[in-house]
Design an enzyme around this catalytic site. Sequence first.
Site, mmCIF file in Angstrom:
data_model
loop_
_atom_site.group_PDB
_atom_site.id
_atom_site.type_symbol
_atom_site.label_atom_id
_atom_site.label_comp_id
_atom_site.label_asym_id
_atom_site.label_seq_id
_atom_site.Cartn_x
_atom_site.Cartn_y
_atom_site.Cartn_z
ATOM 1 N N CYS A 162 0.796 -1.224 0.000
ATOM 2 C CA CYS A 162 0.000 0.000 0.000
ATOM 3 C C CYS A 162 0.828 1.272 0.000
ATOM 4 C CB CYS A 162 -0.950 -0.016 1.188
ATOM 5 S SG CYS A 162 -2.035 -1.463 1.189
ATOM 6 N N HIS A 302 -1.574 8.031 6.537
ATOM 7 C CA HIS A 302 -1.922 6.743 5.917
ATOM 8 C C HIS A 302 -3.282 6.299 6.433
ATOM 9 C CE1 HIS A 302 -1.394 2.904 3.995
ATOM 10 N NE2 HIS A 302 -1.506 2.262 5.150
ATOM 11 N N GLU A 313 0.670 4.983 13.892
ATOM 12 C CA GLU A 313 1.035 6.159 13.103
ATOM 13 C C GLU A 313 1.029 7.411 13.971
ATOM 14 O OE1 GLU A 313 0.000 8.349 8.826
ATOM 15 O OE2 GLU A 313 -1.360 6.793 9.592
ATOM 16 N N LYS A 334 -8.649 8.471 3.314
ATOM 17 C CA LYS A 334 -9.292 7.155 3.269
ATOM 18 C C LYS A 334 -10.632 7.136 3.985
ATOM 19 C CE LYS A 334 -4.948 4.553 2.807
ATOM 20 N NZ LYS A 334 -4.008 5.697 2.971
ATOM 21 N N HIS A 339 -9.692 2.396 1.406
ATOM 22 C CA HIS A 339 -8.265 2.110 1.207
ATOM 23 C C HIS A 339 -8.058 1.563 -0.200
ATOM 24 C CE1 HIS A 339 -4.203 1.225 1.677
ATOM 25 N NE2 HIS A 339 -4.212 0.439 2.749
ATOM 26 N N PHE A 398 1.781 -3.675 3.804
ATOM 27 C CA PHE A 398 2.047 -4.998 4.343
ATOM 28 C C PHE A 398 3.522 -5.359 4.165
ATOM 29 C CE2 PHE A 398 -2.315 -7.360 4.174
ATOM 30 C CZ PHE A 398 -2.775 -6.551 5.189
#
Length: 412
Positions: A162, A302, A313, A334, A339, A398
């Site tokens: 991502c 993110h 985060e 998002k 996402h 990931f």
Amino acid sequence: MERIVITGMGVISPLGNDTEAFWTRLTRGESGISFIDTFDTSRHKTKIAGIVRDFDADGYFGRKEARRMDRFCQFAAAAADQALSDSGLQLGSEDLERVGVYVGSGIGGIQTLLDQHQVLLERGPERVSPTLVPMMISNMAAAAISIRLGALGPSLSPVTACSIGNTAIGEAFRCIRSGGADVIFAGGAEAAITDISLASFGNATALSKRNDAPERASRPFDADRDGFVMAEGAGIVVLESLSHALKRNARIYAEVIGYGASSDAYHMVATHPEGIGAYQAMRAALREAGVRPEDVDVISAHATSTELGDRSEMLAIKKLFGEHAYRVPVTANKSMTGHMLGAAGGVEAIALAKSLQEGLIPPTINQERSDPDCDLDYVPNIARRAQLTVGLSNSFGFGGHNAVIVLKRYTP
């Protein structure tokens, strides 16, 4: 050292299939999340996603060409076409050996793979399409764009989950700055809303199950968040050396001034609970940009709407920014797009460039109940006017891949 600027942008997204439609809905705080109607979700725990609507592939490419491209590749090529038109580049007068394409996808042509596997089971190996592999592999987005443009310069398809969009933009930034190209089309694309992907993410308990209210399901930093919402689309920017852009009198949206990358080296899917990798990537990006944390005016987080991801985060931001963390607005696109996986970074870079240009920060919607561990300024529910010069955009993936870019409002 050569300065690098953004001169063209293209978007395919759940909020609209061009930059202006996307930006208008984003700043209005509208959600692009809806019920999945492309396959049967009756046995799935999650039944919602950020689906690209009203995308006419045959109209973009013609029926014959469209049938030879997986949906993710169609999105990428369409966004690149938009970015080219928006940039005003006249490729016929360019040295095409100096024009590159850095575009990736996290999952690639998974629907094509599923379709052809069904053909194999039902009709036998003789009927499997010879185009399966070239339609499925994730570098085909970069390849298709290069072929359409006739771009002979460096071509790269990063696969950093991502964080792909930021990886592509950051590496393109460095390539141009080092003299390897004059122009690079950079970003990411994804079209992974499939039966099997939804099942896998759902069984991993990663997805929101707020099926009764799709528009309220993606809620980064909110105490009632229960997972992310899958989405699809593409975001492509045109990066140019400033000297090249000025030579052709190009419109400039923003300047790219820094890029940082790191690895959590921690877990296949979970972010480091203390946000160590995120902190390191942000720190590296600011160092390259020559910017102090207190000089950052806005952070595009993110922020996927998972409990651990959002919290880690925030820990990273607090560690790097100190007390300034409580003064800098943090926005989460998002919350509206869902996402978009490998497409997220490219699309969010476009949103940040527009923010810097227009002095308008998109909201983080669905802020209803505060999480004491997520206590920063998230521009709740309503867009905000502000004086903006420097913005930072986070993308994490990931495997612990982290990529951060720093953009600056362009001044001659």
